[in-house]
Design a protein around this motif. Structure first.
Motif, PDB file in Angstrom:
ATOM      1  N   ARG A  99      -3.182  -8.013  -2.548  1.00 27.00           N
ATOM      2  CA  ARG A  99      -2.739  -6.841  -1.796  1.00 27.00           C
ATOM      3  C   ARG A  99      -2.893  -7.110  -0.305  1.00 27.00           C
ATOM      4  O   ARG A  99      -3.871  -7.729   0.131  1.00 27.00           O
ATOM      5  CB  ARG A  99      -3.582  -5.626  -2.193  1.00 27.00           C
TER       6      ARG A  99
ATOM      7  N   SER B 135      -9.396  -3.335  -3.745  1.00 27.21           N
ATOM      8  CA  SER B 135      -8.025  -3.680  -3.367  1.00 27.21           C
ATOM      9  C   SER B 135      -7.882  -5.174  -3.110  1.00 27.21           C
ATOM     10  O   SER B 135      -6.838  -5.774  -3.394  1.00 27.21           O
ATOM     11  CB  SER B 135      -7.610  -2.896  -2.116  1.00 27.21           C
ATOM     12  N   ALA B 136      -8.944  -5.795  -2.582  1.00 24.83           N
ATOM     13  CA  ALA B 136      -8.890  -7.224  -2.269  1.00 24.83           C
ATOM     14  C   ALA B 136      -9.100  -8.105  -3.495  1.00 24.83           C
ATOM     15  O   ALA B 136      -8.790  -9.311  -3.459  1.00 24.83           O
ATOM     16  CB  ALA B 136      -9.948  -7.553  -1.214  1.00 24.83           C
TER      17      ALA B 136
ATOM     18  N   PRO C 199      -3.926  -6.682   3.447  1.00 24.80           N
ATOM     19  CA  PRO C 199      -5.097  -5.992   4.012  1.00 24.80           C
ATOM     20  C   PRO C 199      -4.694  -4.746   4.780  1.00 24.80           C
ATOM     21  O   PRO C 199      -3.584  -4.630   5.300  1.00 24.80           O
ATOM     22  CB  PRO C 199      -5.701  -7.048   4.935  1.00 24.80           C
ATOM     23  N   GLN C 200      -5.635  -3.828   4.829  1.00 23.70           N
ATOM     24  CA  GLN C 200      -5.414  -2.598   5.580  1.00 23.70           C
ATOM     25  C   GLN C 200      -5.227  -2.947   7.051  1.00 23.70           C
ATOM     26  O   GLN C 200      -5.953  -3.745   7.613  1.00 23.70           O
ATOM     27  CB  GLN C 200      -6.626  -1.679   5.419  1.00 23.70           C
ATOM     28  N   SER C 201      -4.222  -2.350   7.681  1.00 18.39           N
ATOM     29  CA  SER C 201      -3.971  -2.617   9.098  1.00 18.39           C
ATOM     30  C   SER C 201      -3.784  -1.292   9.821  1.00 18.39           C
ATOM     31  O   SER C 201      -3.744  -0.228   9.205  1.00 18.39           O
ATOM     32  CB  SER C 201      -2.708  -3.471   9.262  1.00 18.39           C
TER      33      SER C 201
ATOM     34  N   GLU D 237     -10.216   2.721  -5.265  1.00 19.05           N
ATOM     35  CA  GLU D 237      -9.269   2.615  -4.150  1.00 19.05           C
ATOM     36  C   GLU D 237      -9.893   1.956  -2.920  1.00 19.05           C
ATOM     37  O   GLU D 237      -9.267   1.906  -1.863  1.00 19.05           O
ATOM     38  CB  GLU D 237      -8.749   4.010  -3.773  1.00 19.05           C
ATOM     39  N   SER D 238     -11.088   1.438  -3.047  1.00 18.15           N
ATOM     40  CA  SER D 238     -11.803   0.864  -1.899  1.00 18.15           C
ATOM     41  C   SER D 238     -11.164  -0.435  -1.445  1.00 18.15           C
ATOM     42  O   SER D 238     -10.379  -1.068  -2.156  1.00 18.15           O
ATOM     43  CB  SER D 238     -13.258   0.621  -2.275  1.00 18.15           C
ATOM     44  N   ASP D 239     -11.550  -0.859  -0.240  1.00 20.70           N
ATOM     45  CA  ASP D 239     -11.045  -2.122   0.296  1.00 20.70           C
ATOM     46  C   ASP D 239     -11.502  -3.297  -0.564  1.00 20.70           C
ATOM     47  O   ASP D 239     -10.747  -4.261  -0.760  1.00 20.70           O
ATOM     48  CB  ASP D 239     -11.532  -2.313   1.736  1.00 20.70           C
TER      49      ASP D 239
ATOM     50  N   ARG E 274     -19.058   0.831   0.893  1.00 21.19           N
ATOM     51  CA  ARG E 274     -18.687  -0.248   1.818  1.00 21.19           C
ATOM     52  C   ARG E 274     -19.504  -1.509   1.559  1.00 21.19           C
ATOM     53  O   ARG E 274     -19.215  -2.557   2.134  1.00 21.19           O
ATOM     54  CB  ARG E 274     -18.894   0.216   3.265  1.00 21.19           C
TER      55      ARG E 274
ATOM     56  N   GLN F 106      -3.042   2.482   8.374  1.00 25.13           N
ATOM     57  CA  GLN F 106      -4.134   3.433   8.456  1.00 25.13           C
ATOM     58  C   GLN F 106      -3.568   4.840   8.636  1.00 25.13           C
ATOM     59  O   GLN F 106      -2.581   5.044   9.358  1.00 25.13           O
ATOM     60  CB  GLN F 106      -5.037   3.111   9.665  1.00 25.13           C
TER      61      GLN F 106
ATOM     62  N   ARG G  48       0.810  -1.221   0.000  1.00 25.14           N
ATOM     63  CA  ARG G  48       0.000   0.000   0.000  1.00 25.14           C
ATOM     64  C   ARG G  48       0.844   1.271   0.000  1.00 25.14           C
ATOM     65  O   ARG G  48       0.427   2.306   0.512  1.00 25.14           O
ATOM     66  CB  ARG G  48      -0.981  -0.002   1.183  1.00 25.14           C
TER      67      ARG G  48
END
Length: 490
Positions: free
Chosen positions: A387, A315-316, A389-391, A310-312, A151, A395, A108
């Motif tokens: 990618r 990205s996944a 995951p967001q952590s 650019e959303s989660d 979301r 953040q 990221r």
């Protein structure tokens, strides 16, 4: 003599001149599936697509480029994007990054948009060639709701499937075509799709409201715009046609998007008041019709579409789309299994036009390639990594303020105006000053009341400034910025 191109049209120029420091990079390219082009990238962000007479001429020019001392060249030797090379090796060699682009994207450090642009460049796509224009995915599938919740996974398209397989009924029809295909001559292999997701016609379809694309669109159609009913009128209708959401019997449209859908609201507005005509239902074709959740605001539409990219969720799943367009599901048995096989003339190895001697046959092949589109070069032979995951570590601070920790890392003898990490070292400059990039060894100070600027060295532990430039401004300068090459001060 050099030829610059727009689609299949050529402009003959006697000569072009560039200073060596202005050239950042150069790459071998194809033109109409022929290995005859070179793209030259300049430090100002612009580029030129050069088409030569033969592969031999292209290779000779490319070799000469490699002998030139280019102070701002990304590499000291020329390079080429091969068709079956490992992605990490390609990215590291071409872009000369400390970490590969894919690793940076995974961690990221790079946005989805920027990563897709890098992959398009590596795969031979260029803004200078309408037949090889950068390709981007449809990411949303909801263009009817008054509001959209990014979301909610249900608002997104299935990135693991090509556009022709988004609708189950249409997917079965495409598969039936593939299974039943037989060419008596044996020259045309099986395919799912007779049209392509990216072509000069698709680019002009979307950009028809902008010049010079309005003019190109007329040229592409023989001097007149296409009939009004076939022009780009509505984002919702374009999605429904490309995905088969409204008409599963339509087997001719599987188009993806272009990058402008994620940053350029201007292409949705008929600011030049071009007369495109009226549809059979009496609709005057003017500005593009936007989804209800965009409130008829092109900027809001672009902003929401970019947020979706650019959303989660995207990205996944973006790696799945990359597998289809640039990766291991592009060719061979895995492409067949993924229902991702296109008409054979869209692939680079389909035909060697240089070996075709008959002028009529060569023109027919050229026209077919121009209208069918061209598949990007394959750059991944293995499944693309996912990618991370967001952590909490990735953040932004405003999203997780409890993770911010104060720590004393350096002490300087002056008020700090700017902090920069350069080559793993912390660099600072005083208040009312700004560092000169890219080396960040000097700074420009603008603290004096007489509108004067001075220069200082970042390594100095005290404020020592020299070479004042006076009378730049009436009164004290309140703000100042320097371009990345430190050639211009604003």
């Amino acid at each position: 003599m050099l030829r610059s191109l727009v689609g299949s049209e050529m402009c003959i120029r006697d000569s072009l001149k560039w200073k060596y420091p202005d050239i950042r990079d150069f790459l071998k390219r194809n033109f109409l599936l022929m290995a005859v082009a070179i793209e030259v990238f300049r430090t100002n962000g612009r580029s030129m697509y050069l088409v030569l007479d033969s592969p031999k001429a292209r290779d000779q020019v490319f070799k000469q480029f490699g002998k030139i001392e280019l102070p701002n060249h990304l590499m000291q030797v020329g390079h080429e994007v091969g068709k079956h090379q490992n992605a990490f090796a390609i990215v590291k060699r071409i872009l000369s990054f400390q970490k590969s682009v894919t690793q940076r994207w995974q961690e990221r450090d790079m946005s989805n948009f920027e990563y897709l642009m890098q992959l398009n460049t590596i795969a031979g796509r260029s803004y200078n060639e309408l037949n090889c224009y950068p390709v981007f995915p449809w990411v949303l599938a909801d263009y009817s709701s008054p509001d959209i919740d990014l979301r909610n996974p249900s608002v997104y398209r299935d990135l693991s499937k090509p556009m022709g397989a988004q609708n189950e009924i249409r997917a079965k029809a495409f598969q039936q075509r593939f299974n039943d295909w037989e060419d008596p001559s044996g020259e045309i292999p099986k395919f799912h799709y007779g049209s392509h997701y990216s072509s000069a016609g698709i680019v002009l379809h979307f950009l028809i409201r902008l010049e010079p694309f309005s003019t190109f669109a007329k040229q592409f159609q023989g001097g007149n715009f296409d009939v009004a009913d076939r022009l780009f009128q509505s984002v919702k209708e374009s999605w429904e046609a490309a995905s088969g959401a409204n008409d599963a019997a339509n087997l001719s449209d599987v188009k993806e998007l272009i990058p402008e859908f994620f940053y350029l609201p201007d292409f949705l507005v008929n600011s030049n008041s071009v007369e495109f005509g009226t549809t059979q239902h009496g609709r005057i074709v003017d500005d593009a019709l936007l989804p209800p959740w965009a409130n008829s605001d092109p900027q809001l539409f672009i902003r929401k579409n970019r947020q979706a990219l650019e959303s989660d969720f995207v990205s996944a799943h973006l790696h799945e789309w990359i597998d289809l367009i640039f990766g291991h599901k592009q060719l061979g048995q895995q492409a067949e299994d993924a229902q991702n096989v296109f008409y054979h003339l869209t692939y680079a190895d389909a035909v060697d036009i240089d070996q075709v001697e008959d002028a009529m046959e060569k023109k027919a092949l050229t026209d077919q390639i121009t209208h069918f589109g061209q598949t990007p070069s394959q750059i991944f032979e293995e499944p693309h990594p996912t990618r991370f995951p967001q952590s909490l570590l990735t953040q932004p601070i405003y999203a997780s303020p409890e993770t911010a920790v104060g720590k004393n890392i350096a002490t300087v003898g002056y008020g700090v105006g700017q902090i920069l990490v350069k080559e793993s070292k912390l660099r600072t400059c005083p208040l009312h000053s700004i560092m000169m990039l890219p080396r960040a060894e000097h700074y420009i100070a603008f603290w004096r009341d007489d509108g004067c600027i001075t220069f200082g060295q970042v390594k100095d532990k005290r404020r020592a400034e020299v070479n004042p430039i006076e009378k730049l401004h009436q009164g004290r300068i309140s703000a100042l910025c320097v371009t990345r090459d430190s050639k211009c001060v604003v």
